[in-house]
Design a protein around this motif. Structure first.
Motif, short mmCIF file in Angstrom:
data_model
loop_
_atom_site.label_atom_id
_atom_site.label_comp_id
_atom_site.label_asym_id
_atom_site.label_seq_id
_atom_site.Cartn_x
_atom_site.Cartn_y
_atom_site.Cartn_z
N PHE A 73 40.77 50.95 24.15
CA PHE A 73 40.05 50.03 25.03
C PHE A 73 41.02 49.24 25.90
CE2 PHE A 73 36.20 49.67 21.95
CZ PHE A 73 35.72 50.88 22.42
N SER A 74 42.18 48.86 25.33
CA SER A 74 43.17 48.10 26.09
C SER A 74 43.69 48.90 27.28
CB SER A 74 44.34 47.70 25.18
OG SER A 74 45.34 47.03 25.91
N VAL A 75 43.94 50.19 27.05
CA VAL A 75 44.43 51.06 28.14
C VAL A 75 43.34 51.25 29.19
CG1 VAL A 75 45.24 53.37 28.70
CG2 VAL A 75 46.08 52.22 26.65
N LEU A 76 42.12 51.53 28.75
CA LEU A 76 41.02 51.81 29.68
C LEU A 76 40.54 50.56 30.41
CD1 LEU A 76 38.85 54.34 27.62
CD2 LEU A 76 40.50 54.82 29.43
N ASN A 77 40.93 49.38 29.90
CA ASN A 77 40.49 48.13 30.53
C ASN A 77 41.20 47.86 31.86
OD1 ASN A 77 38.44 46.25 29.95
ND2 ASN A 77 39.94 44.65 29.52
N THR A 78 42.03 48.79 32.29
CA THR A 78 42.66 48.71 33.61
C THR A 78 41.73 49.24 34.71
OG1 THR A 78 43.64 50.89 33.32
CG2 THR A 78 44.96 49.00 32.63
N ILE A 79 40.68 49.95 34.30
CA ILE A 79 39.81 50.65 35.25
C ILE A 79 38.41 50.06 35.21
CG2 ILE A 79 38.81 52.89 35.86
CD1 ILE A 79 41.20 54.18 34.43
N LYS A 80 37.83 49.87 36.38
CA LYS A 80 36.46 49.36 36.45
C LYS A 80 35.48 50.51 36.26
CE LYS A 80 32.97 47.21 39.29
NZ LYS A 80 32.02 48.28 38.90
N ILE A 81 34.40 50.26 35.52
CA ILE A 81 33.40 51.30 35.31
C ILE A 81 32.55 51.47 36.58
CG2 ILE A 81 33.28 50.79 32.84
CD1 ILE A 81 30.48 49.51 33.49
N PRO A 82 32.03 52.66 36.85
CA PRO A 82 31.07 52.84 37.95
C PRO A 82 29.81 52.04 37.66
CG PRO A 82 31.91 54.95 37.17
CD PRO A 82 32.33 53.93 36.17
N ALA A 83 29.29 51.35 38.66
CA ALA A 83 28.13 50.49 38.45
C ALA A 83 27.45 50.21 39.79
CB ALA A 83 28.55 49.17 37.79
N PRO A 84 26.19 49.74 39.77
CA PRO A 84 25.55 49.31 41.02
C PRO A 84 26.39 48.25 41.71
CG PRO A 84 23.94 49.44 39.24
CD PRO A 84 25.29 49.63 38.61
N HIS A 96 50.45 45.79 44.09
CA HIS A 96 51.59 45.19 43.39
C HIS A 96 51.10 44.11 42.42
CE1 HIS A 96 55.46 46.63 45.11
NE2 HIS A 96 54.66 47.09 46.07
N PHE A 97 50.16 43.31 42.84
CA PHE A 97 49.57 42.26 41.99
C PHE A 97 48.97 42.88 40.73
CE2 PHE A 97 45.64 40.06 40.81
CZ PHE A 97 46.09 38.77 40.59
N TYR A 98 48.18 43.94 40.92
CA TYR A 98 47.53 44.65 39.82
C TYR A 98 48.57 45.25 38.86
CZ TYR A 98 45.17 48.74 37.71
OH TYR A 98 44.70 49.70 36.85
N SER A 99 49.59 45.91 39.41
CA SER A 99 50.59 46.57 38.58
C SER A 99 51.39 45.57 37.77
CB SER A 99 51.54 47.39 39.46
OG SER A 99 50.84 48.41 40.15
N ALA A 100 51.79 44.46 38.39
CA ALA A 100 52.58 43.44 37.68
C ALA A 100 51.77 42.85 36.53
CB ALA A 100 53.01 42.35 38.65
N TYR A 101 50.49 42.60 36.76
CA TYR A 101 49.64 42.04 35.72
C TYR A 101 49.59 42.96 34.50
CZ TYR A 101 45.46 40.56 33.19
OH TYR A 101 44.59 40.18 32.19
N HIS A 102 49.26 44.23 34.73
CA HIS A 102 49.04 45.13 33.59
C HIS A 102 50.34 45.57 32.92
CE1 HIS A 102 44.72 45.42 33.55
NE2 HIS A 102 44.72 45.57 34.85
N LEU A 103 51.42 45.72 33.67
CA LEU A 103 52.70 46.00 33.03
C LEU A 103 53.09 44.84 32.12
CD1 LEU A 103 54.75 47.60 35.95
CD2 LEU A 103 54.00 48.74 33.85
N GLY A 104 52.87 43.62 32.60
CA GLY A 104 53.15 42.44 31.79
C GLY A 104 52.23 42.34 30.58
N ARG A 105 50.96 42.67 30.79
CA ARG A 105 50.00 42.62 29.67
C ARG A 105 50.39 43.62 28.58
NH1 ARG A 105 45.28 45.28 28.14
NH2 ARG A 105 45.17 46.57 30.02
N PHE A 106 50.72 44.84 28.98
CA PHE A 106 51.12 45.84 27.98
C PHE A 106 52.40 45.42 27.26
CE2 PHE A 106 48.84 49.18 30.74
CZ PHE A 106 47.68 49.06 29.99
N GLY A 107 53.33 44.81 28.00
CA GLY A 107 54.56 44.34 27.38
C GLY A 107 54.31 43.26 26.36
N ALA A 108 53.43 42.32 26.70
CA ALA A 108 53.09 41.24 25.77
C ALA A 108 52.35 41.77 24.56
CB ALA A 108 52.26 40.19 26.50
#
Length: 287
Positions: A259-270, A70-82
């Motif tokens: 990039f803005s859309v994809l910045n919701t997802i973390k890249i695979p990494a060590p 819920h925390f994650y969804s509220a942040y990004h829905l708000g970010r896209f809205g702004a």
């Protein structure tokens, strides 16, 4: 090239308020929210009887993975809205109040629907998580005028879904939403933003993750069929590298949008993982 140039011009934020764009944003967001809520009502709630509005206490379920979601969804829905209002040329105040607030309002509407369903109920924990997600975006804009800490998401399939497909998902699409065992939520921190004069690449992030495994039900273990072995539930904590796509320099507004859309997802990494029952574990790549 001409078509690409037109797309880039269309995606370039307006320097001043563009009423046509602002009205487009408002109408589009209202339509999407309405269609989504109608779809949720039909798919999620229609099979269960209605009840008087009520709250439930589900704060101990799923080792709080649903609350982090819920925390994650509220942040990004708000970010896209702004960002959508920024594209229309709306001032910062409108972006933060109306744009960033859309995630909270939409998720609050979902809580109301939960509250009137006999199967579920409104959750104070969900409301707190929604508020915190919106507050993370707004507070960073007010304090730094940029996003230095970004919630992100990663997912991998697990064997738990096969044991309870009706609860954890039958298909990959369902499992991404329902199988909390495979979800990891991250706070991705941009180091250069905190040390502007350093030589750290502007796009380089350090990510702190939270996950959990061994969950076949929310919290009530007697919900698990006798034929299914009840695994041990445990929390996981992660440390990894990441990329802040929003900090990659490009003049292309088309790429900035992608990039803005994809910045919701973390890249695979060590990644380093720690859990109380398994100790420290290293992953060459983790997602």
């Amino acid at each position: 090239m001409e078509a690409q140039s037109k797309i880039d011009a269309f995606l370039t934020p307006s320097d001043t308020l563009n009423l046509k764009r602002q009205n487009t944003v408002i109408v589009t967001e209202a339509a999407l929210a309405s269609v989504t809520l109608l779809g949720l009502n039909q798919i999620w709630y229609s099979d269960y009887p209605k009840s008087n509005f009520h709250f439930i206490n589900d704060n101990k379920e799923w080792l709080q993975m649903d609350k982090v979601g819920h925390f994650y969804s509220a942040y990004h829905l708000g970010r896209f809205g702004a960002e959508a209002l920024n594209w229309s040329g709306a001032d910062t105040k409108k972006q933060l109040i109306y744009g960033a607030g859309i995630g909270f309002v939409f998720l609050a509407a979902v809580e109301v629907m939960d509250g009137y369903s006999s199967e579920w109920g409104a959750s104070s924990g969900d409301i707190i998580a929604n508020t915190a997600g919106t507050a993370l975006y707004v507070s960073q804009e007010l304090l730094w005028k940029e996003q230095r800490i970004t919630p992100k998401f990663s997912f991998h399939t697990t064997s738990y879904a096969n044991q309870r497909p009706n609860v954890l998902g039958k298909s990959l699409n369902e499992q991404v939403l329902k199988d909390y065992n495979g979800q990891t939520y991250w706070l991705s921190v941009n180091l250069h933003s905190f040390t502007k004069k350093s030589k750290i690449p502007k796009w380089f992030n350090v990510a702190f993750g939270y996950g959990a495994e061994g969950m076949l039900s929310g919290n009530v273990q007697n919900e698990i069929p006798i034929s299914v072995e009840n695994p041990e539930r445990y929390r996981q904590f992660f440390l990894s590298f990441d990329v802040d796509l929003a900090k990659i320099n490009t003049k292309s507004h088309f790429l900035k949008t992608i990039f803005s859309v994809l910045n919701t997802i973390k890249i695979p990494a060590p990644t380093l993982e720690y859990s109380a029952n398994k100790g420290l574990k290293a992953h060459a790549f983790y997602f």
